[in-house]
Design an enzyme around this catalytic site. Structure first.
Site, PDB file in Angstrom:
ATOM      1  N   ILE A  15      14.500  62.462 -11.686  1.00 45.43           N
ATOM      2  CA  ILE A  15      15.693  63.001 -12.364  1.00 45.43           C
ATOM      3  C   ILE A  15      16.694  61.896 -12.684  1.00 45.43           C
ATOM      4  CG2 ILE A  15      17.095  63.651 -10.338  1.00 45.43           C
ATOM      5  CD1 ILE A  15      16.513  65.667 -13.575  1.00 45.43           C
ATOM      6  N   ARG A  38      15.240  52.507  -2.397  1.00 50.20           N
ATOM      7  CA  ARG A  38      14.362  51.893  -1.403  1.00 50.20           C
ATOM      8  C   ARG A  38      13.174  51.223  -2.064  1.00 50.20           C
ATOM      9  NH1 ARG A  38      12.715  57.018   1.516  1.00 50.20           N
ATOM     10  NH2 ARG A  38      12.239  57.301  -0.693  1.00 50.20           N
ATOM     11  N   LYS A  91      21.391  69.087  -7.547  1.00 49.76           N
ATOM     12  CA  LYS A  91      21.138  70.371  -6.904  1.00 49.76           C
ATOM     13  C   LYS A  91      19.868  70.270  -6.079  1.00 49.76           C
ATOM     14  CE  LYS A  91      17.826  72.191  -8.215  1.00 49.76           C
ATOM     15  NZ  LYS A  91      16.348  71.907  -8.361  1.00 49.76           N
ATOM     16  N   ASP A 169      12.996  75.202  -5.091  1.00 52.27           N
ATOM     17  CA  ASP A 169      13.578  74.023  -5.748  1.00 52.27           C
ATOM     18  C   ASP A 169      13.828  74.322  -7.230  1.00 52.27           C
ATOM     19  OD1 ASP A 169      14.341  71.078  -5.851  1.00 52.27           O
ATOM     20  OD2 ASP A 169      12.761  71.204  -7.353  1.00 52.27           O
TER      21      ASP A 169
HETATM   22  P1  NAP Z   1      11.726  62.338  -6.886  1.00 46.88           P
HETATM   23  O1  NAP Z   1      11.126  61.993  -8.204  1.00 46.88           O
HETATM   24  O2  NAP Z   1      10.858  62.530  -5.716  1.00 46.88           O
HETATM   25  O3  NAP Z   1      12.822  61.228  -6.611  1.00 46.88           O
HETATM   26  C1  NAP Z   1      13.665  61.240  -5.522  1.00 46.88           C
HETATM   27  C2  NAP Z   1      14.029  59.803  -5.167  1.00 46.88           C
HETATM   28  O4  NAP Z   1      14.953  59.814  -4.085  1.00 46.88           O
HETATM   29  C3  NAP Z   1      12.843  58.994  -4.687  1.00 46.88           C
HETATM   30  O5  NAP Z   1      12.176  58.388  -5.757  1.00 46.88           O
HETATM   31  C4  NAP Z   1      13.493  57.985  -3.770  1.00 46.88           C
HETATM   32  O6  NAP Z   1      13.931  56.929  -4.579  1.00 46.88           O
HETATM   33  C5  NAP Z   1      14.771  58.660  -3.267  1.00 46.88           C
HETATM   34  N1  NAP Z   1      14.738  59.046  -1.868  1.00 46.88           N
HETATM   35  C6  NAP Z   1      15.672  58.755  -0.936  1.00 46.88           C
HETATM   36  N2  NAP Z   1      15.366  59.277   0.236  1.00 46.88           N
HETATM   37  C7  NAP Z   1      14.197  59.926   0.081  1.00 46.88           C
HETATM   38  C8  NAP Z   1      13.371  60.656   0.966  1.00 46.88           C
HETATM   39  N3  NAP Z   1      13.704  60.841   2.255  1.00 46.88           N
HETATM   40  N4  NAP Z   1      12.232  61.193   0.464  1.00 46.88           N
HETATM   41  C9  NAP Z   1      11.877  61.010  -0.826  1.00 46.88           C
HETATM   42  N5  NAP Z   1      12.653  60.324  -1.704  1.00 46.88           N
HETATM   43  C10 NAP Z   1      13.790  59.778  -1.254  1.00 46.88           C
HETATM   44  O7  NAP Z   1      12.602  63.668  -7.009  1.00 46.88           O
HETATM   45  P2  NAP Z   1      13.405  64.213  -8.268  1.00 46.88           P
HETATM   46  O8  NAP Z   1      12.520  65.108  -9.064  1.00 46.88           O
HETATM   47  O9  NAP Z   1      14.109  63.110  -8.954  1.00 46.88           O
HETATM   48  O10 NAP Z   1      14.422  65.189  -7.526  1.00 46.88           O
HETATM   49  C11 NAP Z   1      15.532  64.704  -6.808  1.00 46.88           C
HETATM   50  C12 NAP Z   1      16.574  65.815  -6.758  1.00 46.88           C
HETATM   51  O11 NAP Z   1      16.907  66.154  -8.106  1.00 46.88           O
HETATM   52  C13 NAP Z   1      16.045  67.096  -6.107  1.00 46.88           C
HETATM   53  O12 NAP Z   1      17.062  67.683  -5.335  1.00 46.88           O
HETATM   54  C14 NAP Z   1      15.700  67.994  -7.282  1.00 46.88           C
HETATM   55  O13 NAP Z   1      15.871  69.366  -6.984  1.00 46.88           O
HETATM   56  C15 NAP Z   1      16.736  67.548  -8.305  1.00 46.88           C
HETATM   57  N6  NAP Z   1      16.325  67.799  -9.697  1.00 46.88           N
HETATM   58  C16 NAP Z   1      15.085  67.431 -10.149  1.00 46.88           C
HETATM   59  C17 NAP Z   1      14.703  67.750 -11.454  1.00 46.88           C
HETATM   60  C18 NAP Z   1      13.370  67.356 -12.020  1.00 46.88           C
HETATM   61  O14 NAP Z   1      13.020  67.832 -13.117  1.00 46.88           O
HETATM   62  N7  NAP Z   1      12.587  66.507 -11.393  1.00 46.88           N
HETATM   63  C19 NAP Z   1      15.576  68.434 -12.285  1.00 46.88           C
HETATM   64  C20 NAP Z   1      16.836  68.749 -11.815  1.00 46.88           C
HETATM   65  C21 NAP Z   1      17.201  68.439 -10.514  1.00 46.88           C
HETATM   66  P3  NAP Z   1      14.113  55.430  -4.067  1.00 46.88           P
HETATM   67  O15 NAP Z   1      12.756  54.867  -3.945  1.00 46.88           O
HETATM   68  O16 NAP Z   1      14.891  54.898  -5.184  1.00 46.88           O
HETATM   69  O17 NAP Z   1      14.851  55.445  -2.777  1.00 46.88           O
END
Ligand code: NAP
Length: 309
Positions: A15, A38, A91, A169
Site C-alpha cells: 500500500i 526493515r 486502516k 482486512d
Molecule cells: P504488506 O505488503 O505486507 O506491507 C506491509 C509492510 O510493513 C511490509 O512490507 C514491511 O515493510 C512492514 N512491516 C513492519 N512490521 C511488519 C511486520 N511485523 N510484519 C509484516 N510487515 C511489517 O501489506 P500492505 O498490503 O501494504 O498492508 C499494510 C496495511 O495497509 C494493512 O493494514 C492493510 O490493511 C492496509 N491496506 C492495504 C491495502 C492493499 O491493497 N494492499 C489497501 C488499503 C489498506 P518493511 O520491510 O519496509 O519494514
C-alpha cells in the site's frame, strides 16, 4: 502558502508503494522526508531500519504515516506521538478498540493530529450514497465483499496471525462505508466466522447487524471467491434500490447508472490529513473496528479446511 509538511513513512509494502508514495508526490502540502523500512529502500529518500532510528538520526519530520500491518502499529504510533509528530494511520487503526482509544488520548495530550484513516470512505460515490439514503426510509442493506485472497494478499502472513483480521482486512472496508452512509449506529446481532484449521484468523464471515430501530444489515465476506469477485453494497428503500459497487467507486440507482466524477481515495485522504493538521484537529472513528470486535466476541467459530498460500 506555508511550508510543506515533512513526512516519515513506516513500512514499505504494497500500500505504501502503490498508493501513499504517489499520493504524497502529487500533493504540494507534503514532502516525503524519510522512510523506515526493515527490508526496502527508495533511492530518492533517506531510509532507516526502524522508526526509532529515523526519529533520532534522520531528518526532521512533522508527521509519520503508518503503512505497516496493524500488529506492530500501536508501538510505532505511540513513539511518534510522544515525539510530537502528527500521525496518519492506515486502516485498521489498531488490533483492538482499546488501542485506538489510547492513541486518541495520547494525541490529545501531546497536541498533535491523529488521522485514523478509512480509505474506502473516500471512494468516489460514498457521499452520493449517503445523501441518497438520508432522503429515504431504508428497508434493508446487503453487503457482499468476496475476493480471491491469493490474488490480492499473496504471502501476507501477518493477515493470518492474531490481530491480522483475516477476511476482515478487506471486510472492514465495507464496514467503514456502511457506518459512514447509514444515519444510525449498527449493532452486531449474530455472526458466523470460518477459521481454516491451520490459521488464527477467519477466511470467511457471515454477519447479521441491525439499526437501533431494527433495519437489517447483512454482510457476507469471503476470501475464497475466484470467479465472481465483488465488493458491493445494496441498499433497498421501498421500490427503489441503490448499488454501491467496486468498493464504493461505482454506483447504480435502480436500472440506471449514475455517472459521477472519479476522485482518488488516497489523494483525497492526504488533502484531508493536511486540513486536519492545519486545523489542529483529529479524525478517529473506531465504529468499523468495534463491529469487527463484536463479531469476534459473539460469533460462532467454525473450523474449515486448512488454507495453504
Ligand atoms: P504488506 O505488503 O505486507 O506491507 C506491509 C509492510 O510493513 C511490509 O512490507 C514491511 O515493510 C512492514 N512491516 C513492519 N512490521 C511488519 C511486520 N511485523 N510484519 C509484516 N510487515 C511489517 O501489506 P500492505 O498490503 O501494504 O498492508 C499494510 C496495511 O495497509 C494493512 O493494514 C492493510 O490493511 C492496509 N491496506 C492495504 C491495502 C492493499 O491493497 N494492499 C489497501 C488499503 C489498506 P518493511 O520491510 O519496509 O519494514
Amino acid at each position: 502558502m506555508s511550508a510543506p509538511l515533512r513526512l516519515g513513512l513506516v513500512g514499505l509494502g504494497k500500500i505504501a508503494i502503490d498508493e501513499h508514495i504517489p499520493a504524497i508526490a502529487s500533493n504540494p502540502d507534503f514532502i516525503l522526508a524519510a522512510i523506515a523500512s526493515r527490508n526496502g529502500s527508495d533511492p530518492q529518500v533517506p531510509c532507516f531500519h526502524d522508526l526509532a532510528t529515523l526519529l533520532t538520526q534522520g531528518p526532521e519530520v512533522d508527521a509519520v504515516v503508518m503503512c505497516q500491518p496493524p500488529q506492530p502499529r500501536f508501538e510505532a504510533a505511540r513513539m511518534a506521538i510522544q515525539a510530537g509528530k502528527h500521525v496518519f494511520l492506515e486502516k485498521p487503526p489498531g488490533v483492538s478498540v482499546s488501542e485506538v482509544a489510547a492513541l486518541e488520548q495520547l494525541a490529545r495530550d501531546h497536541g498533535v493530529s491523529l488521522f485514523a484513516s478509512w480509505h474506502s470512505r473516500f471512494a468516489s460515490q460514498v457521499s452520493y450514497a449517503r445523501e441518497w439514503i438520508s432522503e429515504r426510509s431504508i428497508d434493508r442493506v446487503t453487503v457482499a465483499w468476496c475476493e480471491n485472497v491469493r490474488q490480492w494478499h499473496p504471502g501476507q502472513d501477518w493477515l493470518w496471525r492474531p490481530g491480522g483480521f483475516g477476511v476482515f482486512d478487506p471486510g472492514i472496508n465495507a464496514l467503514s462505508i456502511i457506518t459512514a452512509i447509514l444515519p444510525e449506529p449498527l449493532r452486531m446481532v449474530s455472526a458466523e466466522l470460518e477459521f481454516p484449521a491451520n490459521r488464527q484468523a477467519p477466511i470467511a464471515a457471515s454477519l447479521q447487524m441491525e439499526s437501533p430501530g431494527g433495519t437489517p444489515v447483512d454482510a457476507q465476506f469471503d476470501f475464497r471467491e475466484v470467479i465472481r469477485q465483488r465488493w458491493d453494497i445494496r441498499v433497498d428503500a421501498g421500490t427503489e434500490w441503490l448499488n454501491l459497487g467496486q468498493g464504493g467507486n461505482i454506483i447504480k440507482v435502480g436500472d440506471e447508472s449514475v455517472e459521477l466524477g472519479i476522485q482518488g481515495e488516497y489523494p483525497a485522504m492526504y488533502r484531508h490529513f493536511a486540513a486536519l493538521v492545519n486545523a489542529g484537529a483529529s479524525d478517529v472513528d473506531a465504529a468499523p473496528l468495534q463491529l469487527v470486535a463484536d463479531a469476534f466476541m459473539i460469533g460462532h467459530h467454525r473450523v474449515v479446511e486448512p488454507f495453504i498460500d
